[in-house]
Design a protein around this motif. Structure first.
Motif, PDB file in Angstrom:
ATOM      1  N   ILE A   1     -74.500 -46.681  14.666  1.00  0.00           N
ATOM      2  CA  ILE A   1     -75.422 -45.649  14.167  1.00  0.00           C
ATOM      3  C   ILE A   1     -75.451 -44.485  15.155  1.00  0.00           C
ATOM      4  N   ILE A   2     -75.588 -44.800  16.429  1.00  0.00           N
ATOM      5  CA  ILE A   2     -75.620 -43.762  17.465  1.00  0.00           C
ATOM      6  C   ILE A   2     -74.290 -43.008  17.481  1.00  0.00           C
ATOM      7  N   GLU A   3     -73.197 -43.728  17.358  1.00  0.00           N
ATOM      8  CA  GLU A   3     -71.859 -43.116  17.383  1.00  0.00           C
ATOM      9  C   GLU A   3     -71.673 -42.121  16.236  1.00  0.00           C
ATOM     10  N   GLN A   4     -72.255 -42.414  15.085  1.00  0.00           N
ATOM     11  CA  GLN A   4     -72.141 -41.514  13.929  1.00  0.00           C
ATOM     12  C   GLN A   4     -72.768 -40.146  14.198  1.00  0.00           C
ATOM     13  N   HIS A   5     -73.643 -40.084  15.189  1.00  0.00           N
ATOM     14  CA  HIS A   5     -74.359 -38.840  15.486  1.00  0.00           C
ATOM     15  C   HIS A   5     -73.903 -38.203  16.796  1.00  0.00           C
TER      16      HIS A   5
ATOM     17  N   GLY B   1     -72.407 -35.875  19.378  1.00  0.00           N
ATOM     18  CA  GLY B   1     -72.234 -34.431  19.284  1.00  0.00           C
ATOM     19  C   GLY B   1     -73.455 -33.715  18.740  1.00  0.00           C
ATOM     20  N   GLN B   2     -74.459 -34.474  18.322  1.00  0.00           N
ATOM     21  CA  GLN B   2     -75.705 -33.907  17.801  1.00  0.00           C
ATOM     22  C   GLN B   2     -76.891 -34.465  18.578  1.00  0.00           C
ATOM     23  N   SER B   3     -77.903 -33.659  18.765  1.00  0.00           N
ATOM     24  CA  SER B   3     -79.161 -34.177  19.290  1.00  0.00           C
ATOM     25  C   SER B   3     -79.828 -34.956  18.160  1.00  0.00           C
ATOM     26  N   VAL B   4     -80.478 -36.063  18.519  1.00  0.00           N
ATOM     27  CA  VAL B   4     -81.019 -36.977  17.518  1.00  0.00           C
ATOM     28  C   VAL B   4     -82.451 -37.362  17.873  1.00  0.00           C
ATOM     29  N   LEU B   5     -83.312 -37.328  16.866  1.00  0.00           N
ATOM     30  CA  LEU B   5     -84.651 -37.880  17.025  1.00  0.00           C
ATOM     31  C   LEU B   5     -84.706 -39.188  16.247  1.00  0.00           C
ATOM     32  N   ILE B   6     -85.002 -40.263  16.949  1.00  0.00           N
ATOM     33  CA  ILE B   6     -85.157 -41.574  16.332  1.00  0.00           C
ATOM     34  C   ILE B   6     -86.642 -41.810  16.117  1.00  0.00           C
ATOM     35  N   ASP B   7     -87.005 -42.181  14.906  1.00  0.00           N
ATOM     36  CA  ASP B   7     -88.390 -42.487  14.549  1.00  0.00           C
ATOM     37  C   ASP B   7     -88.447 -43.958  14.154  1.00  0.00           C
ATOM     38  N   ILE B   8     -89.159 -44.749  14.937  1.00  0.00           N
ATOM     39  CA  ILE B   8     -89.366 -46.157  14.602  1.00  0.00           C
ATOM     40  C   ILE B   8     -90.722 -46.239  13.916  1.00  0.00           C
ATOM     41  N   TRP B   9     -90.739 -46.758  12.711  1.00  0.00           N
ATOM     42  CA  TRP B   9     -91.919 -46.686  11.854  1.00  0.00           C
ATOM     43  C   TRP B   9     -91.979 -47.888  10.930  1.00  0.00           C
ATOM     44  N   ALA B  10     -93.032 -47.945  10.116  1.00  0.00           N
ATOM     45  CA  ALA B  10     -93.164 -48.926   9.034  1.00  0.00           C
ATOM     46  C   ALA B  10     -94.090 -48.327   7.978  1.00  0.00           C
ATOM     47  N   SER B  11     -93.863 -48.712   6.734  1.00  0.00           N
ATOM     48  CA  SER B  11     -94.664 -48.140   5.639  1.00  0.00           C
ATOM     49  C   SER B  11     -96.121 -48.586   5.677  1.00  0.00           C
ATOM     50  N   TRP B  12     -96.423 -49.679   6.372  1.00  0.00           N
ATOM     51  CA  TRP B  12     -97.793 -50.176   6.475  1.00  0.00           C
ATOM     52  C   TRP B  12     -98.541 -49.570   7.663  1.00  0.00           C
ATOM     53  N   CYS B  13     -97.850 -48.787   8.480  1.00  0.00           N
ATOM     54  CA  CYS B  13     -98.408 -48.264   9.738  1.00  0.00           C
ATOM     55  C   CYS B  13     -99.208 -46.989   9.485  1.00  0.00           C
TER      56      CYS B  13
ATOM     57  N   ASN C   1     -86.830 -27.556  13.354  1.00  0.00           N
ATOM     58  CA  ASN C   1     -85.645 -27.979  14.103  1.00  0.00           C
ATOM     59  C   ASN C   1     -84.608 -28.604  13.174  1.00  0.00           C
ATOM     60  N   PRO C   2     -84.045 -27.793  12.279  1.00  0.00           N
ATOM     61  CA  PRO C   2     -83.089 -28.340  11.315  1.00  0.00           C
ATOM     62  C   PRO C   2     -81.767 -28.787  11.947  1.00  0.00           C
ATOM     63  N   ASP C   3     -81.500 -28.371  13.187  1.00  0.00           N
ATOM     64  CA  ASP C   3     -80.254 -28.761  13.843  1.00  0.00           C
ATOM     65  C   ASP C   3     -80.310 -30.166  14.431  1.00  0.00           C
ATOM     66  N   LEU C   4     -81.500 -30.730  14.535  1.00  0.00           N
ATOM     67  CA  LEU C   4     -81.632 -32.117  15.010  1.00  0.00           C
ATOM     68  C   LEU C   4     -81.230 -33.069  13.895  1.00  0.00           C
ATOM     69  N   ASP C   5     -80.586 -34.166  14.260  1.00  0.00           N
ATOM     70  CA  ASP C   5     -80.368 -35.256  13.308  1.00  0.00           C
ATOM     71  C   ASP C   5     -81.571 -36.190  13.403  1.00  0.00           C
TER      72      ASP C   5
ATOM     73  N   ALA D   1     -76.827 -34.610  22.720  1.00  0.00           N
ATOM     74  CA  ALA D   1     -75.574 -34.656  21.966  1.00  0.00           C
ATOM     75  C   ALA D   1     -74.595 -35.699  22.493  1.00  0.00           C
ATOM     76  N   SER D   2     -74.747 -36.100  23.753  1.00  0.00           N
ATOM     77  CA  SER D   2     -73.853 -37.120  24.312  1.00  0.00           C
ATOM     78  C   SER D   2     -74.384 -38.538  24.097  1.00  0.00           C
ATOM     79  N   GLY D   3     -75.582 -38.646  23.521  1.00  0.00           N
ATOM     80  CA  GLY D   3     -76.179 -39.963  23.288  1.00  0.00           C
ATOM     81  C   GLY D   3     -77.083 -40.435  24.416  1.00  0.00           C
ATOM     82  N   THR D   4     -77.290 -39.596  25.422  1.00  0.00           N
ATOM     83  CA  THR D   4     -78.174 -39.925  26.539  1.00  0.00           C
ATOM     84  C   THR D   4     -79.621 -39.772  26.093  1.00  0.00           C
ATOM     85  N   ILE D   5     -80.461 -40.717  26.480  1.00  0.00           N
ATOM     86  CA  ILE D   5     -81.878 -40.647  26.132  1.00  0.00           C
ATOM     87  C   ILE D   5     -82.545 -39.545  26.952  1.00  0.00           C
ATOM     88  N   LYS D   6     -83.123 -38.571  26.260  1.00  0.00           N
ATOM     89  CA  LYS D   6     -83.852 -37.486  26.911  1.00  0.00           C
ATOM     90  C   LYS D   6     -85.347 -37.766  26.941  1.00  0.00           C
ATOM     91  N   VAL D   7     -85.854 -38.376  25.882  1.00  0.00           N
ATOM     92  CA  VAL D   7     -87.262 -38.803  25.837  1.00  0.00           C
ATOM     93  C   VAL D   7     -87.254 -40.244  25.359  1.00  0.00           C
TER      94      VAL D   7
END
Length: 160
Positions: free
Chosen positions: A45-49, A51-63, A80-84, A138-144
């Motif tokens: 999943i990370i590899e598919q992105h 070259g792009q900055s990515v925001l990962i959201d961990i969530w649940a529909s009951w939360c 921020n439409p340029d973020l994945d 974009a390199s897959g390094t965790i920034k936050v």
């Protein structure tokens, strides 16, 4: 003695607020499900992105906190439409996960964490609350590493 205690306190505080820069081997090997029900390793999943900055959201529909945060998340997406955007669900049932995506009109890539809270991915990132946002460059390094709202100052500063 006082200087030693001060230095020790500073080191402990620095350690407590330090963040990981990459995912553990256990985390990247964890298998998630895509919307079609196919297994995919988190690393893929990370590899598919790459070259792009990515925001990962961990969530649940009951939360309740996740749901309350969706308007702010959508504003962040608009600004921020340029973020994945990758959504990782901790729903208890796949049908509820898919219904939540549709109900809340969540735009991005969606995966189901089938190993749950105590699985390799969530354990390795010290998940103790959702929503949880992780920002990758974009390199897959965790920034936050740990943000619980999209209004988190560190998150917003890193996105800019």
């Amino acid at each position: 003695m006082k200087n030693t205690l001060t230095i020790l306190a500073i080191l402990l505080i620095s350690f407590a607020f330090s963040q990981k820069k990459s995912f553990s081997e256990e985390a990247i090997q964890d298998k998630l499900l895509d919307l079609d029900g196919s297994e995919i390793a988190f690393k893929d999943i990370i590899e598919q992105h790459k070259g792009q900055s990515v925001l990962i959201d961990i969530w649940a529909s009951w939360c309740k906190d996740c749901i309350a945060g969706f308007p702010d998340l959508k504003k962040l997406q608009q600004d921020n439409p340029d973020l994945d955007y990758i959504f990782l669900s901790l729903d208890k049932e796949i049908d509820r996960w898919k219904a939540g995506i549709k109900k809340y009109d969540l735009k991005g890539d969606h995966y189901y964490i089938k190993s749950g809270w105590k699985g390799p991915l969530c354990s390795s990132i010290d998940l103790d609350w959702i929503p949880r946002y992780i920002l990758l460059d974009a390199s897959g390094t965790i920034k936050v590493y740990r943000a619980i709202t999209t209004k988190d100052n560190q998150l917003l500063n890193q996105i800019q």
